[in-house]
Design a protein around this motif. Structure first.
Motif, mmCIF file in Angstrom:
data_model
loop_
_atom_site.group_PDB
_atom_site.id
_atom_site.type_symbol
_atom_site.label_atom_id
_atom_site.label_comp_id
_atom_site.label_asym_id
_atom_site.label_seq_id
_atom_site.Cartn_x
_atom_site.Cartn_y
_atom_site.Cartn_z
ATOM 1 N N ASP A 1 17.495 87.922 38.659
ATOM 2 C CA ASP A 1 18.624 87.655 39.553
ATOM 3 C C ASP A 1 18.406 88.233 40.949
ATOM 4 O O ASP A 1 19.278 88.105 41.820
ATOM 5 C CB ASP A 1 19.916 88.235 38.966
ATOM 6 C CG ASP A 1 19.825 89.735 38.718
ATOM 7 O OD1 ASP A 1 18.693 90.244 38.571
ATOM 8 O OD2 ASP A 1 20.884 90.399 38.672
ATOM 9 N N THR B 1 21.566 84.684 34.924
ATOM 10 C CA THR B 1 21.481 84.722 36.381
ATOM 11 C C THR B 1 22.382 83.651 36.989
ATOM 12 O O THR B 1 22.739 82.674 36.324
ATOM 13 C CB THR B 1 20.037 84.481 36.845
ATOM 14 O OG1 THR B 1 19.641 83.161 36.443
ATOM 15 C CG2 THR B 1 19.103 85.500 36.226
ATOM 16 N N PRO B 2 22.759 83.818 38.267
ATOM 17 C CA PRO B 2 23.535 82.770 38.942
ATOM 18 C C PRO B 2 22.748 81.469 38.958
ATOM 19 O O PRO B 2 21.531 81.455 38.791
ATOM 20 C CB PRO B 2 23.699 83.329 40.370
ATOM 21 C CG PRO B 2 23.498 84.805 40.228
ATOM 22 C CD PRO B 2 22.506 84.979 39.122
ATOM 23 N N THR B 3 23.455 80.370 39.160
ATOM 24 C CA THR B 3 22.780 79.074 39.159
ATOM 25 C C THR B 3 21.711 79.033 40.252
ATOM 26 O O THR B 3 21.821 79.681 41.280
ATOM 27 C CB THR B 3 23.771 77.931 39.384
ATOM 28 O OG1 THR B 3 24.300 78.020 40.714
ATOM 29 C CG2 THR B 3 24.913 77.987 38.377
ATOM 30 N N ARG C 1 21.677 80.531 44.229
ATOM 31 C CA ARG C 1 20.661 81.475 44.688
ATOM 32 C C ARG C 1 19.838 80.893 45.828
ATOM 33 O O ARG C 1 19.546 81.568 46.816
ATOM 34 C CB ARG C 1 19.754 81.860 43.517
ATOM 35 C CG ARG C 1 20.436 82.734 42.466
ATOM 36 C CD ARG C 1 19.565 82.899 41.242
ATOM 37 N NE ARG C 1 18.232 83.384 41.571
ATOM 38 C CZ ARG C 1 17.173 83.237 40.773
ATOM 39 N NH1 ARG C 1 17.298 82.591 39.633
ATOM 40 N NH2 ARG C 1 16.008 83.735 41.121
ATOM 41 N N ARG D 1 23.671 95.352 39.817
ATOM 42 C CA ARG D 1 24.209 94.051 40.222
ATOM 43 C C ARG D 1 23.865 93.803 41.688
ATOM 44 O O ARG D 1 23.803 94.735 42.495
ATOM 45 C CB ARG D 1 25.727 94.006 40.013
ATOM 46 C CG ARG D 1 26.140 94.330 38.595
ATOM 47 C CD ARG D 1 27.637 94.275 38.406
ATOM 48 N NE ARG D 1 28.139 92.906 38.292
ATOM 49 C CZ ARG D 1 29.424 92.609 38.086
ATOM 50 N NH1 ARG D 1 30.326 93.581 38.021
ATOM 51 N NH2 ARG D 1 29.807 91.338 37.983
ATOM 52 N N ASP E 1 26.928 87.116 41.399
ATOM 53 C CA ASP E 1 27.276 86.382 40.178
ATOM 54 C C ASP E 1 28.727 85.912 40.163
ATOM 55 O O ASP E 1 29.159 85.281 39.201
ATOM 56 C CB ASP E 1 26.955 87.209 38.925
ATOM 57 C CG ASP E 1 27.640 88.567 38.903
ATOM 58 O OD1 ASP E 1 28.571 88.779 39.697
ATOM 59 O OD2 ASP E 1 27.235 89.414 38.082
ATOM 60 N N ARG E 2 29.488 86.212 41.232
ATOM 61 C CA ARG E 2 30.838 85.660 41.357
ATOM 62 C C ARG E 2 30.915 84.531 42.375
ATOM 63 O O ARG E 2 31.991 84.012 42.663
ATOM 64 C CB ARG E 2 31.832 86.769 41.751
ATOM 65 C CG ARG E 2 32.125 87.747 40.627
ATOM 66 C CD ARG E 2 33.174 88.748 41.043
ATOM 67 N NE ARG E 2 33.418 89.736 39.994
ATOM 68 C CZ ARG E 2 34.082 90.863 40.167
ATOM 69 N NH1 ARG E 2 34.569 91.145 41.369
ATOM 70 N NH2 ARG E 2 34.266 91.700 39.173
ATOM 71 N N GLU F 1 30.599 80.925 43.012
ATOM 72 C CA GLU F 1 30.563 79.697 42.217
ATOM 73 C C GLU F 1 29.747 78.604 42.887
ATOM 74 O O GLU F 1 29.017 77.855 42.230
ATOM 75 C CB GLU F 1 31.983 79.173 41.972
ATOM 76 C CG GLU F 1 32.768 79.961 40.948
ATOM 77 C CD GLU F 1 34.059 79.259 40.587
ATOM 78 O OE1 GLU F 1 34.542 78.411 41.383
ATOM 79 O OE2 GLU F 1 34.600 79.549 39.510
#
Length: 229
Positions: free
Chosen positions: A92, A132-134, A138, A178, A197-198, A200
């Motif tokens: 991440d 991990t975030p999409t 990223r 994080r 990670d918040r 969207e």
């Protein structure tokens, strides 16, 4: 093997062949493709700026200009596995995909004995990484930071409230395991820390960042440090 991977492997094989070069037939056999495909790949690499030379006739072939290459990488098996572990444990992190690609390039040029020992040692290191975030989020954040352009994000706060923000990215920061995007929030008109990670959704705009710099974020904690080398 994907085309991009084949191009990289072709470049490395040409580098290792030195001044003697390689014939198109040998390259085709090595990568399991036709001679026509190899020649098309070599032409594409040359068009992209790779310093490839060609020598026609008997004893001819293709090679890479020596002045543009780096000497072979000398790593111990432990050093190679350390790179693998660091990248695998932080999927991440900003530019993690680029880091993984860089590590693969390094491992590709290791001598066979070191590579075999590194693989054996790597089997003894396990990593259980969080989701991990999409990739789309990223990529947008990384691009906005690298190009210093405003990024538009849809952000979900800890209480569940969602908002759309235009943010001038200043830096990435990791704290407590994080990752945060730290930047000037045009909606709140101030420096804000956004948990990656918040986020969207994220899209890079054509709007360049203003004059907000790292000094506005304030001094880092005494236990923090940059990744400068």
């Amino acid at each position: 093997m994907k085309r991009a991977e084949r191009w990289h492997a072709l470049t490395e094989m040409l580098r290792r062949s030195g001044a003697r070069g390689c014939t198109a037939e040998r390259l085709a056999t090595e990568f399991g493709v036709s001679v026509r495909t190899v020649k098309r790949d070599l032409a594409a690499l040359e068009a992209s700026g790779a310093p490839i030379w060609s020598r026609p006739g008997p004893g001819g072939g293709y090679g890479l200009a020596t002045r543009a290459t780096l000497p072979p990488v000398a790593l111990t098996p432990a050093q190679a596995v350390a790179l693998l572990a660091a990248v695998s444990a932080a999927p991440d992190a900003p530019y993690a995909d680029a880091a993984a690609a860089g590590v693969r390039k390094i491992l590709d040029v290791l001598d066979p004995v070191t590579r075999t020992r590194a693989r054996a040692l790597a089997d003894r290191v396990w990593v259980n990484s969080p989701p991990t975030p999409t990739r789309a989020v990223r990529s947008a954040l990384e691009q906005a930071m690298a190009e210093q352009r405003v990024v538009r994000i849809r952000y979900v706060a800890g209480d569940g409230a969602a908002s759309t923000r235009d943010v001038e990215p200043i830096m990435f920061g990791s704290s407590g395991g994080r990752w945060y995007l730290i930047g000037w929030c045009r909606l709140r008109e101030g420096i804000r820390w956004f948990l990656v990670d918040r986020v969207e959704r994220a899209s890079v705009t054509a709007d360049p960042c203003g004059c907000h710099g790292i000094e506005e974020v304030g001094p880092p904690p005494v236990t923090a440090r940059s990744v400068r080398f």
